[in-house]
Design an enzyme around this catalytic site. Structure first.
Site, PDB file in Angstrom:
ATOM      1  N   VAL A   2      68.696  31.486   5.021  1.00 42.19           N
ATOM      2  CA  VAL A   2      70.105  31.324   4.648  1.00 42.19           C
ATOM      3  C   VAL A   2      70.213  30.760   3.239  1.00 42.19           C
ATOM      4  O   VAL A   2      71.071  31.181   2.448  1.00 42.19           O
ATOM      5  CB  VAL A   2      70.823  30.408   5.656  1.00 42.19           C
ATOM      6  CG1 VAL A   2      72.242  30.091   5.195  1.00 42.19           C
ATOM      7  CG2 VAL A   2      70.861  31.067   7.033  1.00 42.19           C
ATOM      8  N   THR A   3      69.342  29.810   2.908  1.00 48.60           N
ATOM      9  CA  THR A   3      69.333  29.225   1.562  1.00 48.60           C
ATOM     10  C   THR A   3      69.076  30.296   0.510  1.00 48.60           C
ATOM     11  O   THR A   3      69.786  30.384  -0.500  1.00 48.60           O
ATOM     12  CB  THR A   3      68.247  28.136   1.455  1.00 48.60           C
ATOM     13  OG1 THR A   3      68.501  27.116   2.418  1.00 48.60           O
ATOM     14  CG2 THR A   3      68.250  27.507   0.063  1.00 48.60           C
ATOM     15  N   ASP A  54      75.298  26.342   1.711  1.00 50.40           N
ATOM     16  CA  ASP A  54      74.678  25.026   1.589  1.00 50.40           C
ATOM     17  C   ASP A  54      74.976  24.170   2.814  1.00 50.40           C
ATOM     18  O   ASP A  54      74.117  23.426   3.296  1.00 50.40           O
ATOM     19  CB  ASP A  54      75.204  24.304   0.342  1.00 50.40           C
ATOM     20  CG  ASP A  54      74.242  24.415  -0.829  1.00 50.40           C
ATOM     21  OD1 ASP A  54      73.153  24.997  -0.638  1.00 50.40           O
ATOM     22  OD2 ASP A  54      74.574  23.946  -1.923  1.00 50.40           O
ATOM     23  N   ASP A 103      72.998  26.044   5.957  1.00 48.09           N
ATOM     24  CA  ASP A 103      71.552  25.872   6.106  1.00 48.09           C
ATOM     25  C   ASP A 103      71.189  24.438   6.459  1.00 48.09           C
ATOM     26  O   ASP A 103      70.263  24.196   7.232  1.00 48.09           O
ATOM     27  CB  ASP A 103      70.793  26.355   4.860  1.00 48.09           C
ATOM     28  CG  ASP A 103      71.203  25.612   3.592  1.00 48.09           C
ATOM     29  OD1 ASP A 103      71.912  24.599   3.683  1.00 48.09           O
ATOM     30  OD2 ASP A 103      70.824  26.073   2.497  1.00 48.09           O
ATOM     31  N   GLY A 104      71.955  23.472   5.914  1.00 46.33           N
ATOM     32  CA  GLY A 104      71.698  22.081   6.264  1.00 46.33           C
ATOM     33  C   GLY A 104      71.994  21.799   7.732  1.00 46.33           C
ATOM     34  O   GLY A 104      71.232  21.102   8.408  1.00 46.33           O
ATOM     35  N   ARG A 138      69.294  20.647  10.681  1.00 42.84           N
ATOM     36  CA  ARG A 138      69.475  19.455  11.524  1.00 42.84           C
ATOM     37  C   ARG A 138      69.500  19.806  12.998  1.00 42.84           C
ATOM     38  O   ARG A 138      68.867  19.135  13.818  1.00 42.84           O
ATOM     39  CB  ARG A 138      70.760  18.733  11.126  1.00 42.84           C
ATOM     40  CG  ARG A 138      70.696  18.015   9.788  1.00 42.84           C
ATOM     41  CD  ARG A 138      71.895  17.118   9.590  1.00 42.84           C
ATOM     42  NE  ARG A 138      73.142  17.885   9.562  1.00 42.84           N
ATOM     43  CZ  ARG A 138      73.644  18.413   8.459  1.00 42.84           C
ATOM     44  NH1 ARG A 138      73.004  18.294   7.311  1.00 42.84           N
ATOM     45  NH2 ARG A 138      74.778  19.077   8.491  1.00 42.84           N
ATOM     46  N   SER A 178      63.077  18.969   6.446  1.00 40.78           N
ATOM     47  CA  SER A 178      61.774  18.680   5.845  1.00 40.78           C
ATOM     48  C   SER A 178      61.921  18.526   4.341  1.00 40.78           C
ATOM     49  O   SER A 178      62.930  18.912   3.750  1.00 40.78           O
ATOM     50  CB  SER A 178      60.786  19.808   6.139  1.00 40.78           C
ATOM     51  OG  SER A 178      61.199  21.014   5.515  1.00 40.78           O
ATOM     52  N   ASP A 213      66.127  23.978  -1.437  1.00 42.80           N
ATOM     53  CA  ASP A 213      67.575  23.965  -1.601  1.00 42.80           C
ATOM     54  C   ASP A 213      67.965  23.484  -3.005  1.00 42.80           C
ATOM     55  O   ASP A 213      68.793  24.104  -3.678  1.00 42.80           O
ATOM     56  CB  ASP A 213      68.204  23.062  -0.536  1.00 42.80           C
ATOM     57  CG  ASP A 213      69.719  23.168  -0.510  1.00 42.80           C
ATOM     58  OD1 ASP A 213      70.230  24.278  -0.319  1.00 42.80           O
ATOM     59  OD2 ASP A 213      70.386  22.134  -0.691  1.00 42.80           O
ATOM     60  N   ASP A 263      69.583  25.784  -5.976  1.00 43.93           N
ATOM     61  CA  ASP A 263      70.915  25.384  -6.461  1.00 43.93           C
ATOM     62  C   ASP A 263      71.020  25.559  -7.969  1.00 43.93           C
ATOM     63  O   ASP A 263      72.080  25.922  -8.498  1.00 43.93           O
ATOM     64  CB  ASP A 263      71.199  23.921  -6.102  1.00 43.93           C
ATOM     65  CG  ASP A 263      71.652  23.753  -4.668  1.00 43.93           C
ATOM     66  OD1 ASP A 263      71.964  24.777  -4.016  1.00 43.93           O
ATOM     67  OD2 ASP A 263      71.681  22.604  -4.194  1.00 43.93           O
TER      68      ASP A 263
END
Length: 207
Positions: free
Chosen positions: A29-30, A64, A67-68, A72, A78, A85, A89
């Protein structure tokens, strides 16, 4: 703020769970989000499609959050994910301002705006570098008036409204403010790190 976070979570959490069940990784996804931002910014902005370009970019920027959340909820947070990420960015942010540089330069009647967009691109890369370099030396540089999220919200919102008919001079003014704010942030971080260095007993003299 908490209410807003709950609203966002209600939207993002089900999407994150669905993607995880489908076997999609947070890293994928990132990467996809970054590719989307870069392609949209460098293809739509130079052609003058400011409003549509901003809508597409905003959708991919929101990855953003996605994906975070996925990391989680799957227990995959990690150092690698954080590194990937942050690194990607920089590509996305750079593409947004590069797209505006190309748009303003192509118009030919706003060289000042093009230069300011370029300044935002350069200074926008120095701001996170200063923090990363400080942390690599065991110090902190998480200060400043122009964080990444603030810069993105301001430039994307302004660009969208210019795409809807707001005078382009407004974009030039905003780019000038962002460039100045980014420069101030760099100076703030340099000063903050220097104070820590001196407080730790370091010499004020640079080689």
């Amino acid at each position: 703020m908490r209410r807003l976070r709950r609203v966002v979570a209600r939207v993002v959490d089900p999407v994150a769970d669905a993607l995880l069940r489908a076997g999609v990784s947070p890293d994928a996804v990132t990467v996809l989000g970054t590719i989307g931002v870069v392609v949209a910014a460098l293809s739509l902005y130079p052609l003058g499609h400011l409003f549509v370009g901003t809508l597409v970019i905003t959708v991919f920027v929101l990855s953003d959050l996605l994906d975070g959340t996925m990391a989680r909820r799957s227990g995959r947070t990690s150092s690698w994910g954080a590194f990937l990420d942050s690194t990607l960015d920089r590509f996305g942010d750079g593409a947004i301002f590069a797209g505006l540089v190309l748009y303003l330069a192509e118009r030919g009647d706003d060289p000042v705006g093009a230069v300011l967009a370029l300044a935002c691109l350069v200074l926008g890369s120095i701001v996170p570098y200063a923090r990363a370099r400080a942390e690599g030396l065991g110090m902190r540089a998480d200060v400043g008036i122009a964080e990444r999220a603030d810069r993105l919200v301001v430039v994307l919102t302004t660009t969208a409204f210019v795409g809807l008919g707001l005078p382009s001079a407004v974009l030039t003014v905003v780019l000038g403010v962002l460039a100045l704010a980014s420069l101030v942030t760099v100076v703030q971080r340099v000063v903050h790190v220097r104070r820590q260095f001196l407080a730790a007993g370091g010499s004020a003299t640079t080689p």
